[in-house]
Design a protein around this motif. Structure first.
Motif, PDB file in Angstrom:
ATOM      1  N   MET A   1       0.476  -1.097  -0.260  1.00  0.00           N
ATOM      2  CA  MET A   1      -0.169   0.009   0.253  1.00  0.00           C
ATOM      3  C   MET A   1       0.709   1.449   0.011  1.00  0.00           C
ATOM      4  O   MET A   1       2.027   1.015   0.482  1.00  0.00           O
ATOM      5  N   LYS A   2       0.824   2.297  -0.862  1.00  0.00           N
ATOM      6  CA  LYS A   2       1.439   2.933  -0.854  1.00  0.00           C
ATOM      7  C   LYS A   2       0.895   4.679   0.306  1.00  0.00           C
ATOM      8  O   LYS A   2       0.177   4.471   0.307  1.00  0.00           O
ATOM      9  N   THR A   3       2.064   5.376   0.121  1.00  0.00           N
ATOM     10  CA  THR A   3       2.141   5.940   1.455  1.00  0.00           C
ATOM     11  C   THR A   3       1.279   7.388   1.418  1.00  0.00           C
ATOM     12  O   THR A   3       1.720   7.493   0.607  1.00  0.00           O
ATOM     13  N   ARG A   4       0.048   7.745   1.510  1.00  0.00           N
ATOM     14  CA  ARG A   4      -0.577   8.934   1.374  1.00  0.00           C
ATOM     15  C   ARG A   4       0.665  10.673   1.780  1.00  0.00           C
ATOM     16  O   ARG A   4       0.672   9.952   2.825  1.00  0.00           O
ATOM     17  N   PHE A   5       0.087  11.448   1.261  1.00  0.00           N
ATOM     18  CA  PHE A   5       0.775  12.326   1.836  1.00  0.00           C
ATOM     19  C   PHE A   5       0.249  13.706   0.919  1.00  0.00           C
ATOM     20  O   PHE A   5      -0.560  13.295  -0.244  1.00  0.00           O
ATOM     21  N   LEU A   6      -0.544  14.608   1.756  1.00  0.00           N
ATOM     22  CA  LEU A   6      -0.949  16.109   1.122  1.00  0.00           C
ATOM     23  C   LEU A   6      -0.134  16.886   1.540  1.00  0.00           C
ATOM     24  O   LEU A   6       0.632  17.180   1.692  1.00  0.00           O
ATOM     25  N   TRP A   7      -0.412  18.020  -0.924  1.00  0.00           N
ATOM     26  CA  TRP A   7       0.154  18.584  -0.876  1.00  0.00           C
ATOM     27  C   TRP A   7      -0.895  19.677  -1.103  1.00  0.00           C
ATOM     28  O   TRP A   7      -1.236  19.451  -2.061  1.00  0.00           O
ATOM     29  N   ILE A   8      -0.602  20.723  -0.990  1.00  0.00           N
ATOM     30  CA  ILE A   8      -1.555  22.336  -0.641  1.00  0.00           C
ATOM     31  C   ILE A   8      -0.373  23.415  -1.230  1.00  0.00           C
ATOM     32  O   ILE A   8       0.123  23.661  -0.578  1.00  0.00           O
ATOM     33  N   GLU A   9      -0.851  23.148  -1.908  1.00  0.00           N
ATOM     34  CA  GLU A   9       0.423  23.930  -3.543  1.00  0.00           C
ATOM     35  C   GLU A   9      -0.654  25.012  -4.511  1.00  0.00           C
ATOM     36  O   GLU A   9      -1.720  23.332  -5.577  1.00  0.00           O
ATOM     37  N   ASP A  10      -0.930  26.095  -4.886  1.00  0.00           N
ATOM     38  CA  ASP A  10      -2.156  26.232  -6.159  1.00  0.00           C
ATOM     39  C   ASP A  10      -1.750  25.606  -7.495  1.00  0.00           C
ATOM     40  O   ASP A  10      -1.594  25.552  -8.474  1.00  0.00           O
ATOM     41  N   ASN A  11       0.093  25.286  -7.237  1.00  0.00           N
ATOM     42  CA  ASN A  11       1.329  25.406  -8.982  1.00  0.00           C
ATOM     43  C   ASN A  11       1.271  24.378  -8.741  1.00  0.00           C
ATOM     44  O   ASN A  11       1.722  24.005  -9.546  1.00  0.00           O
ATOM     45  N   ALA A  12       0.309  22.855  -8.266  1.00  0.00           N
ATOM     46  CA  ALA A  12       0.767  21.844  -8.284  1.00  0.00           C
ATOM     47  C   ALA A  12       0.471  20.691 -10.051  1.00  0.00           C
ATOM     48  O   ALA A  12       1.415  20.418 -10.268  1.00  0.00           O
ATOM     49  N   ARG A  13      -0.361  21.153 -10.387  1.00  0.00           N
ATOM     50  CA  ARG A  13      -0.788  21.162 -11.579  1.00  0.00           C
ATOM     51  C   ARG A  13       0.217  21.285 -12.455  1.00  0.00           C
ATOM     52  O   ARG A  13       1.154  20.405 -13.776  1.00  0.00           O
ATOM     53  N   THR A  14       1.014  23.032 -12.320  1.00  0.00           N
ATOM     54  CA  THR A  14       2.318  22.574 -13.266  1.00  0.00           C
ATOM     55  C   THR A  14       3.608  22.191 -13.091  1.00  0.00           C
ATOM     56  O   THR A  14       4.806  22.406 -13.526  1.00  0.00           O
ATOM     57  N   LEU A  19       7.578  18.144 -10.276  1.00  0.00           N
ATOM     58  CA  LEU A  19       7.952  17.659  -8.969  1.00  0.00           C
ATOM     59  C   LEU A  19       7.493  16.428  -8.444  1.00  0.00           C
ATOM     60  O   LEU A  19       7.251  15.685  -7.560  1.00  0.00           O
ATOM     61  N   LEU A  20       5.769  16.093  -9.397  1.00  0.00           N
ATOM     62  CA  LEU A  20       5.703  15.267  -8.568  1.00  0.00           C
ATOM     63  C   LEU A  20       6.034  14.127  -9.820  1.00  0.00           C
ATOM     64  O   LEU A  20       5.785  13.441  -9.294  1.00  0.00           O
ATOM     65  N   ALA A  21       6.424  14.584 -10.920  1.00  0.00           N
ATOM     66  CA  ALA A  21       7.462  12.944 -12.025  1.00  0.00           C
ATOM     67  C   ALA A  21       8.052  12.145 -11.120  1.00  0.00           C
ATOM     68  O   ALA A  21       7.451  10.675 -10.958  1.00  0.00           O
ATOM     69  N   PRO A  22       9.297  12.276 -10.091  1.00  0.00           N
ATOM     70  CA  PRO A  22       9.694  11.810  -8.955  1.00  0.00           C
ATOM     71  C   PRO A  22       8.892  11.017  -8.154  1.00  0.00           C
ATOM     72  O   PRO A  22       9.134   9.421  -7.922  1.00  0.00           O
ATOM     73  N   VAL A  23       8.194  11.899  -7.630  1.00  0.00           N
ATOM     74  CA  VAL A  23       6.798  10.597  -6.776  1.00  0.00           C
ATOM     75  C   VAL A  23       6.493   9.716  -7.138  1.00  0.00           C
ATOM     76  O   VAL A  23       6.755   8.753  -6.925  1.00  0.00           O
ATOM     77  N   TYR A  24       5.882   9.974  -8.406  1.00  0.00           N
ATOM     78  CA  TYR A  24       5.257   8.911  -9.177  1.00  0.00           C
ATOM     79  C   TYR A  24       5.566   7.779  -9.492  1.00  0.00           C
ATOM     80  O   TYR A  24       5.539   6.442  -9.250  1.00  0.00           O
ATOM     81  N   MET A  25       7.229   7.779  -9.974  1.00  0.00           N
ATOM     82  CA  MET A  25       8.076   7.287 -10.537  1.00  0.00           C
ATOM     83  C   MET A  25       8.647   6.376  -9.075  1.00  0.00           C
ATOM     84  O   MET A  25       8.628   4.805  -9.303  1.00  0.00           O
ATOM     85  N   SER A  26       8.618   6.483  -8.030  1.00  0.00           N
ATOM     86  CA  SER A  26       9.625   6.010  -7.353  1.00  0.00           C
ATOM     87  C   SER A  26       8.336   5.089  -6.618  1.00  0.00           C
ATOM     88  O   SER A  26       8.847   3.727  -6.120  1.00  0.00           O
ATOM     89  N   GLY A  27       6.468   5.237  -7.179  1.00  0.00           N
ATOM     90  CA  GLY A  27       5.759   3.880  -7.120  1.00  0.00           C
ATOM     91  C   GLY A  27       5.710   4.108  -5.281  1.00  0.00           C
ATOM     92  O   GLY A  27       4.955   3.013  -4.697  1.00  0.00           O
ATOM     93  N   GLU A  28       6.624   4.505  -4.211  1.00  0.00           N
ATOM     94  CA  GLU A  28       5.935   4.332  -3.091  1.00  0.00           C
ATOM     95  C   GLU A  28       4.710   5.473  -2.230  1.00  0.00           C
ATOM     96  O   GLU A  28       4.190   5.730  -1.378  1.00  0.00           O
TER      97      GLU A  28
END
Length: 168
Positions: A1-14, A19-28
């Motif tokens: 099961m993956k560890t959930r975290f919250l990112w409160i960021e208005d520019n997260a989509r951009t 910054l999110l690609a390495p998170v997704y690539m880690s698979g964790e």
């Protein structure tokens, strides 16, 4: 099961590729993104997260309280600094802060999940005044986003928070 975290960021989509690609690539990890402070509060009140990363410059979202505070600061993200206001509201309420009674009441229970050691700040703001404020709450993971910020910064911050929390 993956560890959930919250990112409160208005520019997260951009920042998705950057910054999110390495998170997704880690698979964790399973990131939950809140693009406004109101959405961030909603997520904090309704879910538990292993880590929470907060931007300092946030839009208010669908909340009259946050909208009013934003208006008080001239409707400018850089001067309103609603992310910092959110952290004050949770960890050290001041007179003019938005009252987060639900969270504050739940925090009286030692088993409640919201604790400073689960939070980090990632912002474009000058770090010196931000770090002074967040350190006073007990938040020690704080990074500044620049054009030279490594792509793994968000992933590294989440790992640091999760690892530190597991060590205590």
């Amino acid at each position: 099961m993956k560890t959930r975290f919250l990112w409160i960021e208005d520019n997260a989509r951009t920042d998705l590729r950057y910054l999110l690609a390495p998170v997704y690539m880690s698979g964790e990890y399973d990131p939950v993104i809140a693009p406004t402070v109101a959405e961030g509060v909603y997520q904090l009140e309704h879910s538990e997260f292993a880590a929470v990363i907060v931007d300092v410059r946030l839009l208010p979202g669908n909340s009259s309280d946050w909208e009013s505070l934003y208006g008080k600061y001239g409707r400018e993200k850089g001067t309103a600094r609603l992310g910092l206001c959110l952290l004050y509201s949770i960890f050290d309420p001041r007179k003019d802060d938005v009252k987060l009674e639900d969270i504050r009441e739940k925090m009286k229970d030692d088993s409640f999940w919201i604790k400073p050691n689960k939070f980090g700040v990632l912002t474009v703001e000058d770090l010196k005044p931000v770090r002074e404020a967040v350190n006073s709450f007990g938040i020690t993971v704080c990074k500044q986003k620049t054009t030279r910020t490594p792509h793994t910064t968000l992933l590294d911050m989440v790992k640091q928070i999760v690892r530190r929390r597991e060590d205590t």
